[in-house]
Scaffold this motif. Sequence first.
Motif, PDB file in Angstrom:
ATOM      1  N   TRP A 299       0.855  -1.192   0.000  1.00 33.73           N
ATOM      2  CA  TRP A 299       0.000   0.000   0.000  1.00 33.73           C
ATOM      3  C   TRP A 299       0.892   1.243   0.000  1.00 33.73           C
ATOM      4  O   TRP A 299       1.648   1.478   0.932  1.00 33.73           O
ATOM      5  CB  TRP A 299      -0.910  -0.005   1.219  1.00 33.73           C
ATOM      6  CG  TRP A 299      -1.948   1.086   1.218  1.00 33.73           C
ATOM      7  CD1 TRP A 299      -1.964   2.194   1.989  1.00 33.73           C
ATOM      8  CD2 TRP A 299      -3.110   1.140   0.395  1.00 33.73           C
ATOM      9  NE1 TRP A 299      -3.061   2.954   1.713  1.00 33.73           N
ATOM     10  CE2 TRP A 299      -3.799   2.323   0.725  1.00 33.73           C
ATOM     11  CE3 TRP A 299      -3.649   0.310  -0.579  1.00 33.73           C
ATOM     12  CZ2 TRP A 299      -4.985   2.699   0.119  1.00 33.73           C
ATOM     13  CZ3 TRP A 299      -4.834   0.680  -1.186  1.00 33.73           C
ATOM     14  CH2 TRP A 299      -5.492   1.859  -0.843  1.00 33.73           C
ATOM     15  N   GLU A 300       0.816   2.024  -1.103  1.00 33.08           N
ATOM     16  CA  GLU A 300       1.670   3.207  -1.271  1.00 33.08           C
ATOM     17  C   GLU A 300       0.883   4.470  -0.958  1.00 33.08           C
ATOM     18  O   GLU A 300      -0.266   4.624  -1.378  1.00 33.08           O
ATOM     19  CB  GLU A 300       2.199   3.290  -2.706  1.00 33.08           C
ATOM     20  CG  GLU A 300       3.066   4.524  -2.947  1.00 33.08           C
ATOM     21  CD  GLU A 300       3.424   4.713  -4.410  1.00 33.08           C
ATOM     22  OE1 GLU A 300       4.289   5.558  -4.701  1.00 33.08           O
ATOM     23  OE2 GLU A 300       2.816   4.027  -5.264  1.00 33.08           O
ATOM     24  N   CYS A 301       1.548   5.387  -0.223  1.00 29.13           N
ATOM     25  CA  CYS A 301       1.010   6.733  -0.012  1.00 29.13           C
ATOM     26  C   CYS A 301       1.813   7.669  -0.916  1.00 29.13           C
ATOM     27  O   CYS A 301       2.862   8.193  -0.526  1.00 29.13           O
ATOM     28  CB  CYS A 301       1.138   7.143   1.454  1.00 29.13           C
ATOM     29  SG  CYS A 301       0.229   6.068   2.581  1.00 29.13           S
ATOM     30  N   GLU A 302       1.319   7.869  -2.138  1.00 28.69           N
ATOM     31  CA  GLU A 302       2.119   8.562  -3.149  1.00 28.69           C
ATOM     32  C   GLU A 302       2.250  10.057  -2.890  1.00 28.69           C
ATOM     33  O   GLU A 302       3.070  10.722  -3.530  1.00 28.69           O
ATOM     34  CB  GLU A 302       1.504   8.351  -4.533  1.00 28.69           C
ATOM     35  CG  GLU A 302       0.099   8.910  -4.682  1.00 28.69           C
ATOM     36  CD  GLU A 302      -0.426   8.773  -6.100  1.00 28.69           C
ATOM     37  OE1 GLU A 302       0.386   8.446  -6.981  1.00 28.69           O
ATOM     38  OE2 GLU A 302      -1.629   8.989  -6.315  1.00 28.69           O
ATOM     39  N   ASN A 303       1.475  10.628  -1.956  1.00 23.35           N
ATOM     40  CA  ASN A 303       1.562  12.060  -1.664  1.00 23.35           C
ATOM     41  C   ASN A 303       2.452  12.373  -0.467  1.00 23.35           C
ATOM     42  O   ASN A 303       2.582  13.540  -0.090  1.00 23.35           O
ATOM     43  CB  ASN A 303       0.164  12.640  -1.416  1.00 23.35           C
ATOM     44  CG  ASN A 303      -0.673  12.665  -2.684  1.00 23.35           C
ATOM     45  OD1 ASN A 303      -0.131  12.609  -3.788  1.00 23.35           O
ATOM     46  ND2 ASN A 303      -1.982  12.745  -2.541  1.00 23.35           N
ATOM     47  N   LEU A 313       2.725   3.458   9.663  1.00 21.75           N
ATOM     48  CA  LEU A 313       1.571   4.319   9.426  1.00 21.75           C
ATOM     49  C   LEU A 313       0.795   4.589  10.707  1.00 21.75           C
ATOM     50  O   LEU A 313       0.209   5.669  10.870  1.00 21.75           O
ATOM     51  CB  LEU A 313       0.657   3.680   8.379  1.00 21.75           C
ATOM     52  CG  LEU A 313       1.228   3.568   6.957  1.00 21.75           C
ATOM     53  CD1 LEU A 313       0.191   2.959   6.023  1.00 21.75           C
ATOM     54  CD2 LEU A 313       1.665   4.928   6.447  1.00 21.75           C
ATOM     55  N   ALA A 336      -1.838  16.303   0.096  1.00 22.23           N
ATOM     56  CA  ALA A 336      -1.139  16.222   1.383  1.00 22.23           C
ATOM     57  C   ALA A 336      -0.400  17.523   1.677  1.00 22.23           C
ATOM     58  O   ALA A 336      -0.347  17.973   2.830  1.00 22.23           O
ATOM     59  CB  ALA A 336      -0.167  15.045   1.380  1.00 22.23           C
ATOM     60  N   ILE A 351      -3.280  10.039   7.536  1.00 19.72           N
ATOM     61  CA  ILE A 351      -3.461   8.591   7.618  1.00 19.72           C
ATOM     62  C   ILE A 351      -4.739   8.333   8.414  1.00 19.72           C
ATOM     63  O   ILE A 351      -4.804   8.638   9.618  1.00 19.72           O
ATOM     64  CB  ILE A 351      -2.261   7.917   8.298  1.00 19.72           C
ATOM     65  CG1 ILE A 351      -0.961   8.304   7.588  1.00 19.72           C
ATOM     66  CG2 ILE A 351      -2.439   6.408   8.320  1.00 19.72           C
ATOM     67  CD1 ILE A 351      -0.913   7.921   6.125  1.00 19.72           C
ATOM     68  N   TRP A 361      -8.357   7.537   2.021  1.00 20.08           N
ATOM     69  CA  TRP A 361      -6.917   7.615   1.726  1.00 20.08           C
ATOM     70  C   TRP A 361      -6.615   8.613   0.609  1.00 20.08           C
ATOM     71  O   TRP A 361      -5.501   8.626   0.073  1.00 20.08           O
ATOM     72  CB  TRP A 361      -6.394   6.235   1.312  1.00 20.08           C
ATOM     73  CG  TRP A 361      -6.341   5.262   2.441  1.00 20.08           C
ATOM     74  CD1 TRP A 361      -7.309   4.406   2.832  1.00 20.08           C
ATOM     75  CD2 TRP A 361      -5.243   5.076   3.338  1.00 20.08           C
ATOM     76  NE1 TRP A 361      -6.909   3.678   3.917  1.00 20.08           N
ATOM     77  CE2 TRP A 361      -5.622   4.072   4.250  1.00 20.08           C
ATOM     78  CE3 TRP A 361      -3.982   5.654   3.465  1.00 20.08           C
ATOM     79  CZ2 TRP A 361      -4.801   3.624   5.266  1.00 20.08           C
ATOM     80  CZ3 TRP A 361      -3.150   5.214   4.474  1.00 20.08           C
ATOM     81  CH2 TRP A 361      -3.560   4.211   5.370  1.00 20.08           C
ATOM     82  N   ALA A 364      -3.625  11.137   1.462  1.00 15.06           N
ATOM     83  CA  ALA A 364      -2.311  10.489   1.416  1.00 15.06           C
ATOM     84  C   ALA A 364      -2.002   9.921   0.043  1.00 15.06           C
ATOM     85  O   ALA A 364      -0.855   9.598  -0.255  1.00 15.06           O
ATOM     86  CB  ALA A 364      -2.236   9.380   2.461  1.00 15.06           C
ATOM     87  N   GLY A 366      -3.349   7.034  -1.165  1.00 14.25           N
ATOM     88  CA  GLY A 366      -3.173   5.597  -0.991  1.00 14.25           C
ATOM     89  C   GLY A 366      -3.625   4.810  -2.203  1.00 14.25           C
ATOM     90  O   GLY A 366      -4.670   5.095  -2.798  1.00 14.25           O
ATOM     91  N   THR A 383       8.496   7.410  -1.701  1.00 13.68           N
ATOM     92  CA  THR A 383       7.221   7.550  -1.007  1.00 13.68           C
ATOM     93  C   THR A 383       7.088   6.466   0.059  1.00 13.68           C
ATOM     94  O   THR A 383       7.840   5.493   0.083  1.00 13.68           O
ATOM     95  CB  THR A 383       6.063   7.440  -2.010  1.00 13.68           C
ATOM     96  OG1 THR A 383       6.180   6.187  -2.707  1.00 13.68           O
ATOM     97  CG2 THR A 383       6.115   8.570  -3.023  1.00 13.68           C
TER      98      THR A 383
END
Length: 392
Positions: A299-303, A313, A336, A351, A361, A364, A366, A383
């Motif tokens: 699970w990526e939080c690209e921001n 997290l 973000a 988060i 999400w 973030a 997600g 990230t």
Amino acid sequence: MAANPPDPITEILTHRANISQNIAGIRIFLDHSTFVTDDPHISNLFDSANASLDTIIQYADELRNIIEDKNNNEVRLEGLLDDAFNREEYLRQELNNTRASILGIRRTYEDAFANEVRRRQYWEGLAQNTQIQLANIQAQLVNSQIQLTNVQRERDESRRNAHRLLQRYNTETERSRRRANGIIQQARAWRGQFLNCRNHGQNLQNQVNNLNQQIIALQNNPPVIHQPIMAGYAPKKFRGVSGELGLETEVLKSVTTLRRPELGRANARTRVRIHGIFESLLEDDARDWYETHIKGKNWECENIRNNLGVANLGAVNAMNNGAITAVNANQFVGRALVQHGVVGVTGANFIPGHTVWDEDWTIAGGRPTDLAVSNPNANNGGTIVAPGIRIG
């Protein structure tokens, strides 16, 4: 040892003196006496004079021979002198020729030396010019290297800008696509709900009709009482077709059944069972979509960048306003970054708190990803990537 021969000239001079004395004696005698022809003294004088003359003649001959020898020697010496003179002339000529040759060689050497000096001056000038040109070339090379460095820096910056723009474009495109897909799915859901409502209305009408018929039948026939028996119902299957509803409800029922409220989040064993139940609810396109886009992904939080200084997290969710504002703004992008500038912001604004289904999400950024796990404190410019996607 042999005696040296008498000198002819000395002998001639000696006998000449004797002759002079004899002649003087004869004159004296003649002056003092009468002429007597047979006087012995005069005869002796004449004999002595004749002997002296003979001696003089003898020595004169010897002197003549000596003179002839001397003349011959002089001739020979003259020949030798001529030869010597000729040799001297020859040697002088040779000397002159040698001097001329030496002068010619000297002039040749001087010319060669002058040419060598000129060549040396030429090559020294050429070397100086070459050194100047080399220095200019080196300066140009340094300038070219500086320009190349600047060009490379600009190229790298352009690549980074292009990469950022491409990422932003891909992100916006993905968001637009997901938003469009969401709108399409929502429209399909509304259409399905409409169809379901219409079918439900028809079913209700049919049920009303059936109930009316049952009422009429019950009025005409008394009911038969049976013992109630509880029956279990298998969960509903979902195939990903338009109009399907209830997946969230089934998952919530499964989680509620398997997890006790007083324990908070489900443990690992319970979570595995929840995943098993969730996967068992999916068939056909729904299961293909789940296995392609969800199962086994991280699970990526690209921001949000991974330089927040906390381990996971959950720790990010627990960060207070002071901890969030202490993080550099360049660790946030998109929504973000906007949220980071809000007064009183905390980690929970980025988060979301843990729930079974309803988690937002979008701030973030997600999304499922194949990227490797990157904790919030990895600090490598990437990230945040959390391990796995879980339910419960």
